[in-house]
Scaffold this active site. Structure first.
Site, PDB file in Angstrom:
ATOM      1  CG  HIS A 203       0.569  -5.841   3.838  1.00 12.74           C
ATOM      2  ND1 HIS A 203      -0.205  -5.812   4.974  1.00 12.74           N
ATOM      3  CD2 HIS A 203       0.824  -4.547   3.537  1.00 12.74           C
ATOM      4  CE1 HIS A 203      -0.419  -4.555   5.332  1.00 12.74           C
ATOM      5  NE2 HIS A 203       0.190  -3.763   4.468  1.00 12.74           N
TER       6      HIS A 203
ATOM      7  CG  ASN B 143      -1.857  -1.182   1.236  1.00 12.81           C
ATOM      8  OD1 ASN B 143      -2.360  -1.573   0.198  1.00 12.81           O
ATOM      9  ND2 ASN B 143      -2.091  -1.759   2.407  1.00 12.81           N
TER      10      ASN B 143
ATOM     11  CG  HIS C  12       4.517  -1.716   5.316  1.00 11.12           C
ATOM     12  ND1 HIS C  12       4.448  -0.357   5.504  1.00 11.12           N
ATOM     13  CD2 HIS C  12       3.231  -2.148   5.178  1.00 11.12           C
ATOM     14  CE1 HIS C  12       3.179   0.025   5.483  1.00 11.12           C
ATOM     15  NE2 HIS C  12       2.419  -1.041   5.272  1.00 11.12           N
TER      16      HIS C  12
END
Ligand code: DGP
Length: 124
Positions: free
Chosen positions: A106, A91, A104
């Protein structure tokens, strides 16, 4: 956007907040998401201070970038999803729904993940 050293992942990296570690090495830390959306939901973050993928791509060294992606693959192996498959999600920014301003990825899996995105973005 300037990097905020008080974001929650920076605190996790400094050991100020505990985490359920799946994999760690000199370049990255992988730990279980506090709000899992699938049976396996792991976050992988670089140890360096980068806001998002664009910041990471521009400022990280080639070693950091290679190390990060190797850590993503290692975390997927250790989490037990590498064989059956999984999805990576990054995101990015307000429209991407990024809540934590430390780059980051996921890893979501542990069974069929389902449609890539919601068919109705207004219901997100
Ligand atoms: P994103 O929307 O892509 O920025 O996702 C941030 C994720 O971080 C979200 O799925 C929940 C997770 N999260 C937030 N705070 C914590 C925390 O303190 N510990 C852990 N393990 N995960 C967290």
């Amino acid at each position: 956007m300037a990097y905020d050293p008080d974001n929650i992942f920076a605190k996790i990296l400094r050991g100020e907040i505990p985490n359920d570690t799946v994999h760690e090495d000199e370049h990255a830390l992988a730990f279980r998401d506090i709000h899992p959306v699938r049976p396996v939901h792991v976050l992988v973050i670089p140890r360096g201070a980068y806001v998002d993928v664009g910041d990471f791509a521009v400022r990280a060294t080639a070693d950091e970038i290679a190390g990060f992606w190797r850590a993503v693959a290692a975390a997927a192996e250790k989490a037990g999803v590498a064989g059956g498959g999984y999805r990576l999600i990054a995101n990015t920014g307000a429209n991407g729904g990024q809540e934590v301003p430390h780059f980051h990825v996921h890893i979501v899996g542990g069974g069929r993940v389902g449609p890539m995105v919601s068919p109705r973005p207004d219901r997100n």
